[in-house]
Design an enzyme around this catalytic site. Structure first.
Site, PDB file in Angstrom:
ATOM      1  N   ILE A 119     -37.981 -30.762 123.254  1.00  0.00           N
ATOM      2  CA  ILE A 119     -39.036 -30.529 124.245  1.00  0.00           C
ATOM      3  C   ILE A 119     -38.421 -30.236 125.614  1.00  0.00           C
ATOM      4  CG2 ILE A 119     -40.963 -31.636 125.450  1.00  0.00           C
ATOM      5  CD1 ILE A 119     -41.515 -33.223 122.838  1.00  0.00           C
TER       6      ILE A 119
ATOM      7  N   ASN B   9     -37.499 -36.546 130.800  1.00  0.00           N
ATOM      8  CA  ASN B   9     -37.827 -36.221 129.408  1.00  0.00           C
ATOM      9  C   ASN B   9     -36.930 -36.941 128.394  1.00  0.00           C
ATOM     10  OD1 ASN B   9     -38.686 -34.242 127.092  1.00  0.00           O
ATOM     11  ND2 ASN B   9     -36.461 -34.062 127.225  1.00  0.00           N
TER      12      ASN B   9
ATOM     13  N   SER C 245     -44.236 -39.091 128.295  1.00  0.00           N
ATOM     14  CA  SER C 245     -44.659 -40.276 127.560  1.00  0.00           C
ATOM     15  C   SER C 245     -44.855 -39.899 126.091  1.00  0.00           C
ATOM     16  CB  SER C 245     -45.954 -40.811 128.197  1.00  0.00           C
ATOM     17  OG  SER C 245     -46.406 -41.956 127.521  1.00  0.00           O
ATOM     18  N   SER C 246     -45.865 -40.472 125.462  1.00  0.00           N
ATOM     19  CA  SER C 246     -46.127 -40.202 124.044  1.00  0.00           C
ATOM     20  C   SER C 246     -47.509 -40.766 123.730  1.00  0.00           C
ATOM     21  CB  SER C 246     -45.085 -40.924 123.183  1.00  0.00           C
ATOM     22  OG  SER C 246     -45.515 -40.993 121.834  1.00  0.00           O
TER      23      SER C 246
ATOM     24  N   TYR D 170     -40.662 -48.568 120.925  1.00  0.00           N
ATOM     25  CA  TYR D 170     -40.889 -47.215 121.444  1.00  0.00           C
ATOM     26  C   TYR D 170     -42.251 -47.135 122.143  1.00  0.00           C
ATOM     27  CZ  TYR D 170     -41.548 -42.135 121.477  1.00  0.00           C
ATOM     28  OH  TYR D 170     -41.781 -40.827 121.873  1.00  0.00           O
TER      29      TYR D 170
ATOM     30  N   LYS E 106     -43.016 -46.417 126.238  1.00  0.00           N
ATOM     31  CA  LYS E 106     -43.818 -45.316 126.790  1.00  0.00           C
ATOM     32  C   LYS E 106     -45.000 -45.861 127.600  1.00  0.00           C
ATOM     33  CE  LYS E 106     -41.320 -41.921 125.247  1.00  0.00           C
ATOM     34  NZ  LYS E 106     -40.593 -41.030 126.157  1.00  0.00           N
TER      35      LYS E 106
ATOM     36  N   VAL F   3     -44.576 -33.519 117.850  1.00  0.00           N
ATOM     37  CA  VAL F   3     -44.034 -32.196 118.175  1.00  0.00           C
ATOM     38  C   VAL F   3     -42.815 -31.960 117.292  1.00  0.00           C
ATOM     39  CG1 VAL F   3     -42.866 -30.832 119.968  1.00  0.00           C
ATOM     40  CG2 VAL F   3     -44.774 -32.327 120.595  1.00  0.00           C
TER      41      VAL F   3
HETATM   42  N1  LIG Z   1     -41.090 -34.990 119.216  1.00  0.00           N
HETATM   43  C1  LIG Z   1     -42.190 -35.705 119.311  1.00  0.00           C
HETATM   44  O1  LIG Z   1     -43.000 -35.754 118.373  1.00  0.00           O
HETATM   45  C2  LIG Z   1     -42.516 -36.449 120.592  1.00  0.00           C
HETATM   46  C3  LIG Z   1     -43.802 -36.938 120.740  1.00  0.00           C
HETATM   47  C4  LIG Z   1     -44.129 -37.630 121.892  1.00  0.00           C
HETATM   48  C5  LIG Z   1     -43.183 -37.800 122.879  1.00  0.00           C
HETATM   49  N2  LIG Z   1     -41.924 -37.304 122.717  1.00  0.00           N
HETATM   50  C6  LIG Z   1     -40.968 -37.541 123.808  1.00  0.00           C
HETATM   51  O2  LIG Z   1     -40.478 -36.300 124.263  1.00  0.00           O
HETATM   52  C7  LIG Z   1     -39.159 -36.462 124.777  1.00  0.00           C
HETATM   53  C8  LIG Z   1     -38.233 -35.453 124.107  1.00  0.00           C
HETATM   54  O3  LIG Z   1     -38.291 -35.697 122.713  1.00  0.00           O
HETATM   55  P1  LIG Z   1     -37.784 -34.630 121.630  1.00  0.00           P
HETATM   56  O4  LIG Z   1     -38.760 -34.630 120.531  1.00  0.00           O
HETATM   57  O5  LIG Z   1     -37.393 -33.360 122.268  1.00  0.00           O
HETATM   58  O6  LIG Z   1     -36.508 -35.432 121.125  1.00  0.00           O
HETATM   59  P2  LIG Z   1     -35.062 -34.974 120.689  1.00  0.00           P
HETATM   60  O7  LIG Z   1     -35.128 -33.621 120.083  1.00  0.00           O
HETATM   61  O8  LIG Z   1     -34.532 -36.111 119.896  1.00  0.00           O
HETATM   62  O9  LIG Z   1     -34.301 -34.873 122.089  1.00  0.00           O
HETATM   63  C9  LIG Z   1     -34.014 -36.047 122.814  1.00  0.00           C
HETATM   64  C10 LIG Z   1     -33.401 -35.649 124.121  1.00  0.00           C
HETATM   65  O10 LIG Z   1     -33.108 -36.836 124.863  1.00  0.00           O
HETATM   66  C11 LIG Z   1     -31.746 -36.825 125.233  1.00  0.00           C
HETATM   67  N3  LIG Z   1     -31.162 -38.170 125.239  1.00  0.00           N
HETATM   68  C12 LIG Z   1     -31.228 -39.094 124.254  1.00  0.00           C
HETATM   69  N4  LIG Z   1     -30.497 -40.166 124.598  1.00  0.00           N
HETATM   70  C13 LIG Z   1     -29.968 -39.906 125.825  1.00  0.00           C
HETATM   71  C14 LIG Z   1     -29.104 -40.615 126.701  1.00  0.00           C
HETATM   72  N5  LIG Z   1     -28.612 -41.823 126.386  1.00  0.00           N
HETATM   73  N6  LIG Z   1     -28.742 -40.031 127.869  1.00  0.00           N
HETATM   74  C15 LIG Z   1     -29.206 -38.807 128.179  1.00  0.00           C
HETATM   75  N7  LIG Z   1     -30.014 -38.077 127.395  1.00  0.00           N
HETATM   76  C16 LIG Z   1     -30.385 -38.632 126.226  1.00  0.00           C
HETATM   77  C17 LIG Z   1     -31.050 -35.981 124.191  1.00  0.00           C
HETATM   78  O11 LIG Z   1     -29.839 -35.480 124.727  1.00  0.00           O
HETATM   79  P3  LIG Z   1     -28.637 -34.913 123.757  1.00  0.00           P
HETATM   80  O12 LIG Z   1     -29.064 -33.540 123.369  1.00  0.00           O
HETATM   81  O13 LIG Z   1     -27.447 -34.931 124.611  1.00  0.00           O
HETATM   82  O14 LIG Z   1     -28.536 -35.860 122.589  1.00  0.00           O
HETATM   83  C18 LIG Z   1     -32.098 -34.909 123.927  1.00  0.00           C
HETATM   84  O15 LIG Z   1     -32.034 -33.889 124.887  1.00  0.00           O
HETATM   85  C19 LIG Z   1     -38.782 -37.917 124.510  1.00  0.00           C
HETATM   86  O16 LIG Z   1     -38.987 -38.696 125.659  1.00  0.00           O
HETATM   87  C20 LIG Z   1     -39.752 -38.327 123.414  1.00  0.00           C
HETATM   88  O17 LIG Z   1     -39.994 -39.716 123.418  1.00  0.00           O
HETATM   89  C21 LIG Z   1     -41.578 -36.639 121.600  1.00  0.00           C
END
Ligand SMILES: NC(=O)c1ccc[n+]([C@@H]2O[C@H](COP(=O)([O-])OP(=O)(O)OC[C@H]3O[C@@H](n4cnc5c(N)ncnc54)[C@H](OP(=O)(O)O)[C@@H]3O)[C@@H](O)[C@H]2O)c1
Length: 259
Positions: free
Chosen positions: A21, A100, A151-152, A165, A169, A198
């Site tokens: 995202i 994010n 958030s989420s 988790y 959030k 997502v």
């Molecule tokens: N996907 C969903 O269904 C969903 C739904 C609701 C909310 N969200 C929220 O949306 C946001 C992005 O999620 P996503 O689905 O894109 O997840 P993702 O594909 O797992 O990406 C997670 C991101 O967070 C970074 N990250 C994780 N640990 C970190 C740390 N210790 N220091 C710095 N960066 C760190 C990762 O960096 P690296 O690339 O370096 O590992 C990556 O860019 C999150 O806050 C998640 O909770 C996601």
């Protein structure tokens, strides 16, 4: 493609933006003309950050970007990211922060360790707090800055085995409301975007049954969201035209929250 320069020249930090995202948010802000700092922590994300910098350069719309590797579980990382941003764009001002970066944890409470709890809160909550504190001295006087926390739906719903988790959030949403009041006088807005499911690497780690259940509960086309569904909502919240919206959580989940 949204190419109108609604945030032209604005300096933005999007944490966790080499993939998922965050990557789409960074690209969307660049499409709208911003100077974007891409942050990541995993070694494997270096090449993805480089590829995104190249994609943004190829837009040839005045947007620029740079990347910095910093682990947001470490309290010193936000200052490193801010310093890198000021240096990369030769600026003393940061206009936009999107918190994010985040991690998930599937763990029944009975099995939860203190270390596992900390691993989630250190990034999802403390990371966003300290990142925001680090940008405060650099926010513009006028027009106001924009802070968006990702958030989420989990912040307001109950998902078994995801207590930490969901609580992290919910904490982010409380932070958002209080900070919106704290920074409102200076003209800065602070909001949350709460995606439903997502398609991303984070979702790939969810049990398929959970994803299917969530699809059925999503009124909009019974599907999961895409990063392209979410990024323009964040982009609007960082534009001048959203100036009267603050302290809010905007659901970005195809209506999943109304069922
Ligand atoms: N996907 C969903 O269904 C969903 C739904 C609701 C909310 N969200 C929220 O949306 C946001 C992005 O999620 P996503 O689905 O894109 O997840 P993702 O594909 O797992 O990406 C997670 C991101 O967070 C970074 N990250 C994780 N640990 C970190 C740390 N210790 N220091 C710095 N960066 C760190 C990762 O960096 P690296 O690339 O370096 O590992 C990556 O860019 C999150 O806050 C998640 O909770 C996601």
């Amino acid at each position: 493609m949204a190419s109108f320069p609604t945030v032209a020249g604005k300096v933005a930090i999007v944490t966790g933006s080499a993939r998922g995202i965050g990557e789409e948010i960074a690209y969307e802000l660049a499409k709208r003309g911003a100077k974007v700092m891409i942050t990541f922590t995993s070694e494997t994300s270096q090449s993805r950050a480089d590829a995104l910098v190249a994609r943004i350069a190829a837009l040839q719309n005045g947007a620029t970007s740079a990347s910095v590797r910093a682990d947001l579980a470490l309290p010193e990382s936000p200052d490193i990211i801010v310093k890198a941003t000021l240096a990369a764009f030769s600026t003393s001002t940061i206009d936009i922060l999107v918190n994010n970066a985040g991690i998930n944890l599937n763990c029944p409470l009975a099995a939860l360790t203190s270390a596992a709890f900390d691993s989630v809160f250190d990034i999802n909550v403390r990371g966003a707090f300290l990142m925001t504190r680090a940008v405060l001295p650099h926010l513009p006087a006028t027009p106001g800055a924009r802070i968006v926390n990702i958030s989420s739906q989990g912040a307001r719903r109950g998902f078994p085995d995801y207590t930490v988790y969901c609580a992290s959030k919910a904490a982010l949403e409380g932070f958002t409301r209080a900070l919106a009041v704290e920074l409102g006088g200076a003209g800065h807005t602070v909001n949350c975007v709460a995606p439903g499911p997502v398609r991303s690497e984070m979702m790939d780690m969810l049990p398929e049954g959970v994803v299917e259940f969530q699809k059925k509960r999503t009124p909009m086309q019974n599907r999961v969201g895409t990063t392209e569904d979410v990024a323009p909502i964040v982009a609007w919240l960082v534009e001048e035209s959203s100036r009267w919206v603050t302290g809010q959580t905007i659901a970005a989940g195809g209506g999943i929250e109304v069922l």
